[in-house]
Each structure stands twice: as C-alpha cells, then as structure tokens.
Design a protein around this motif. Structure first.
Motif, mmCIF file in Angstrom:
data_model
loop_
_atom_site.group_PDB
_atom_site.id
_atom_site.type_symbol
_atom_site.label_atom_id
_atom_site.label_comp_id
_atom_site.label_asym_id
_atom_site.label_seq_id
_atom_site.Cartn_x
_atom_site.Cartn_y
_atom_site.Cartn_z
ATOM 1 N N UNK A 33 75.887 57.099 -27.235
ATOM 2 C CA UNK A 33 75.474 58.437 -26.808
ATOM 3 C C UNK A 33 75.543 58.573 -25.294
ATOM 4 N N UNK A 34 75.067 57.556 -24.585
ATOM 5 C CA UNK A 34 75.129 57.588 -23.116
ATOM 6 C C UNK A 34 76.581 57.645 -22.650
ATOM 7 N N UNK A 35 77.449 56.845 -23.270
ATOM 8 C CA UNK A 35 78.867 56.853 -22.902
ATOM 9 C C UNK A 35 79.516 58.202 -23.222
ATOM 10 N N UNK A 36 79.128 58.795 -24.354
ATOM 11 C CA UNK A 36 79.675 60.105 -24.719
ATOM 12 C C UNK A 36 79.230 61.174 -23.731
ATOM 13 N N UNK A 37 77.950 61.198 -23.396
ATOM 14 C CA UNK A 37 77.452 62.197 -22.449
ATOM 15 C C UNK A 37 78.092 62.019 -21.072
ATOM 16 N N UNK A 38 78.239 60.768 -20.643
ATOM 17 C CA UNK A 38 78.854 60.522 -19.335
ATOM 18 C C UNK A 38 80.311 60.982 -19.329
ATOM 19 N N UNK A 221 87.687 61.902 -20.221
ATOM 20 C CA UNK A 221 88.238 62.047 -21.571
ATOM 21 C C UNK A 221 88.461 60.683 -22.221
ATOM 22 N N UNK A 222 88.932 59.705 -21.430
ATOM 23 C CA UNK A 222 89.089 58.357 -21.972
ATOM 24 C C UNK A 222 87.763 57.734 -22.367
ATOM 25 N N UNK A 223 86.712 57.985 -21.565
ATOM 26 C CA UNK A 223 85.381 57.479 -21.917
ATOM 27 C C UNK A 223 84.875 58.117 -23.205
ATOM 28 N N UNK A 224 85.172 59.400 -23.401
ATOM 29 C CA UNK A 224 84.763 60.065 -24.646
ATOM 30 C C UNK A 224 85.483 59.464 -25.849
ATOM 31 N N UNK A 225 86.747 59.101 -25.688
ATOM 32 C CA UNK A 225 87.485 58.441 -26.780
ATOM 33 C C UNK A 225 86.839 57.107 -27.125
ATOM 34 N N UNK A 226 86.492 56.331 -26.089
ATOM 35 C CA UNK A 226 85.833 55.033 -26.326
ATOM 36 C C UNK A 226 84.492 55.237 -27.016
ATOM 37 N N UNK A 228 83.706 57.694 -29.059
ATOM 38 C CA UNK A 228 83.975 58.041 -30.451
ATOM 39 C C UNK A 228 84.308 56.790 -31.268
ATOM 40 N N UNK A 229 85.097 55.882 -30.688
ATOM 41 C CA UNK A 229 85.427 54.634 -31.390
ATOM 42 C C UNK A 229 84.155 53.805 -31.605
ATOM 43 N N UNK A 230 83.295 53.761 -30.582
ATOM 44 C CA UNK A 230 82.024 53.041 -30.711
ATOM 45 C C UNK A 230 81.173 53.660 -31.813
ATOM 46 N N UNK A 231 81.129 54.981 -31.852
ATOM 47 C CA UNK A 231 80.374 55.668 -32.896
ATOM 48 C C UNK A 231 80.937 55.355 -34.279
ATOM 49 N N UNK A 232 82.250 55.279 -34.397
ATOM 50 C CA UNK A 232 82.846 54.955 -35.700
ATOM 51 C C UNK A 232 82.396 53.576 -36.175
ATOM 52 N N UNK A 233 82.347 52.618 -35.267
ATOM 53 C CA UNK A 233 81.880 51.280 -35.647
ATOM 54 C C UNK A 233 80.412 51.307 -36.053
ATOM 55 N N UNK A 234 79.598 52.038 -35.286
ATOM 56 C CA UNK A 234 78.163 52.116 -35.596
ATOM 57 C C UNK A 234 77.940 52.819 -36.928
ATOM 58 N N UNK A 235 78.631 53.939 -37.145
ATOM 59 C CA UNK A 235 78.455 54.690 -38.388
ATOM 60 C C UNK A 235 78.953 53.902 -39.594
ATOM 61 N N UNK A 236 80.036 53.154 -39.419
ATOM 62 C CA UNK A 236 80.521 52.329 -40.527
ATOM 63 C C UNK A 236 79.515 51.250 -40.882
ATOM 64 N N UNK A 237 78.909 50.638 -39.851
ATOM 65 C CA UNK A 237 77.877 49.633 -40.116
ATOM 66 C C UNK A 237 76.656 50.266 -40.780
ATOM 67 N N UNK A 238 76.267 51.467 -40.343
ATOM 68 C CA UNK A 238 75.128 52.148 -40.971
ATOM 69 C C UNK A 238 75.425 52.511 -42.422
ATOM 70 N N UNK A 239 76.649 52.945 -42.670
ATOM 71 C CA UNK A 239 77.019 53.292 -44.044
ATOM 72 C C UNK A 239 76.972 52.059 -44.947
ATOM 73 N N UNK A 240 77.451 50.927 -44.429
ATOM 74 C CA UNK A 240 77.389 49.687 -45.211
ATOM 75 C C UNK A 240 75.940 49.269 -45.451
ATOM 76 N N UNK A 241 75.092 49.463 -44.424
ATOM 77 C CA UNK A 241 73.675 49.124 -44.585
ATOM 78 C C UNK A 241 73.025 49.993 -45.655
#
Length: 278
Positions: A33-38, A221-226, A228-241
C-alpha cells in the motif's frame, strides 16, 4: 508492594495487547500500500506539473495557440489527460484502502476474534475478486508506463539537440513539433539552432524541469506496477490461506459430527446395558 505488582501486571497486559495488535498488522499489504501510494502520488503530481510545463513551452517557444471553438488540439488532449490523472489519484487511494482492509480480514488477528467460519464464507470470493482486479490494474499500469515513456523519449531528444547545438557551433539543428504530432502538417512552428527562441528554450528552466518531471512520473508508474505485482503475491497467499482455512473448517465439522455420533452410540449402549441389568 501490592501496588507495584498491580502496576507491573497492568504494564504487562498493555504490552501483550500492543504485541497482539502489531502481530495482527498485515505487513506485506502495508508495504504494498505504501509503495502504491508513493508511486501514484509521484506519477500524478509530477505528471500534472510536467503537462503544465509542456503547455508553457509550446506557447512561449513554439507559439502554438489553442484551437478556436471546440476543436481538438494538443491543449485539449493535455486537459483530458489531467482529468484522467485526477481520477487515477482518487481511484487508487480508495483501492489501496480496500486492499489494506482485505489484508486485515485475512490476518491471524481476525481469525482469533471471529473464527474461521466468517472468513471462509465470503473470503474466498473476495480474495478471488481482488486478484482479478489487481491483475487488470497491473496490465493497465504497464500501459501507463509505456505511454509515459513517450514524452520522456521526446524530451530526451530535445535535450540532446540542445546539447549538440551548444557543443557544435554552426550546426543546422531544428525542432519541428509536427514530427511529434503536436500540430498539424500545415502549421510550421519550426525552431532552429542559432535563433533567439532556440537559445532561450535550451537555457530555460521549463525544459529542464519538465524533462525531469516526466522522468519522475515514469518512475512513479513503474513503482505502481511493482506495487500491483506485490499485491498479486499477497492476495494469492491470502486466497490460499482462506482456502486451507475452509478445508480445515470442513474437517473440523466432520470430526465433531463423528465424535458426536460415537458419543451418542456409546450413550445408547450404556442405557441398553443398564436396562438389561435392571
């Protein structure tokens, strides 16, 4: 002595409560979230100011004027992009909060408070929905990054031409906005080396500042892409949990049901033996 013991127990209770709260914070979601906002703040702020600087350069050095009436020109396109930037800033501010809330609801603290059932009933659907949205937004930010690289390339060429014109005396170098699609083919707004406008533009702060602002917007814009990728990893782990929690809940339900059946059978047999004895 008793007051000291009570005070120590109170401090211990507050310390344990603070540690429990700290353990319940979803730190991967917080970092994303911090990386996305920045990234969004850097892209929107620097992009908006870079577009304003572009308008100033076109008006002061290339003498490009707004089209009369409602005609579509470069200034109208810049205004539309500014409104898009406003929408991006507000939309991703809300989306970052939603993803942070989703991270809290799949953390261990919520599990301890509400149990597995309230997480698993709708948690899988919510996690899957956020995964799909985040993947779409990641592709969108990749497109935004590619689009932002275009003005960086254009301003880098202009900056290079200014540097070459300064180093090479008598060089015949010109800047024509028609080759970038800024004006129509019929309009000639060429600025060549040796002219006063060319020199003033090359030494002006507008050109240097606008170029660096577009570079910062590209980095955002590159930081926002990173993010989003970080969020995908977190959300995938949450979904598995959540998926594992759902399976564990079903297992616990089946286990408790079997234990209840065994208890009922044992109670029934005990009653039958008691009746037979009497």
């Amino acid at each position: 002595m008793e007051e000291d013991m009570d005070e120590g127990q109170t401090q211990k209770g507050c310390g344990e409560c603070c540690l429990k709260c700290l353990r319940g914070i979803p730190y991967p979601s917080l970092v994303a979230t911090i990386l996305l906002y920045a990234g969004v703040a850097l892209f929107c702020g620097c992009g908006h100011e870079a577009l304003t600087g572009t308008v100033t350069i076109l008006q002061n050095y290339f003498e490009v004027i707004r089209a009369p009436g409602d005609g579509v020109d470069v200034f109208m396109i810049i205004d539309i992009i500014k409104y898009v930037i406003y929408g991006i800033a507000s939309a991703f501010f809300v989306y970052g909060i939603l993803l942070m809330v989703e991270g809290f609801f799949t953390s261990g603290a919520i599990k301890d408070l509400y149990g597995d059932f309230k997480i698993t009933t709708c948690g899988r659907c919510v996690s899957a929905w956020f995964i799909m949205l985040t993947y779409i937004f990641m592709l969108a930010w990749l497109g935004v990054t590619a689009f932002t690289s275009l003005p960086v390339f254009v301003y880098f060429n202009i900056w290079t031409i200014c540097q070459n014109a300064t180093l090479l005396e008598g060089a015949s170098l010109c800047l024509d906005p028609r080759q970038f699609g800024v004006v129509t083919i019929g309009e000639e707004r060429t600025v060549c080396a040796g002219s006063e406008k060319f020199y003033r533009m090359c030494v002006s702060t507008e050109l240097d500042m606008t170029f660096h602002l577009f570079v910062c917007a590209l980095a955002g814009a590159g930081a926002a892409v990173i993010a989003m990728i970080h969020y995908l990893m977190v959300l995938s782990a949450n979904w598995a949990y959540v998926k594992d929690a759902c399976k564990m809940q079903k297992y616990e339900d089946i286990k408790s049901k079997e234990e209840q059946e065994l208890h009922d059978i044992h109670s029934t047999r005990s009653k039958e033996r008691l009746n037979a004895y009497t």
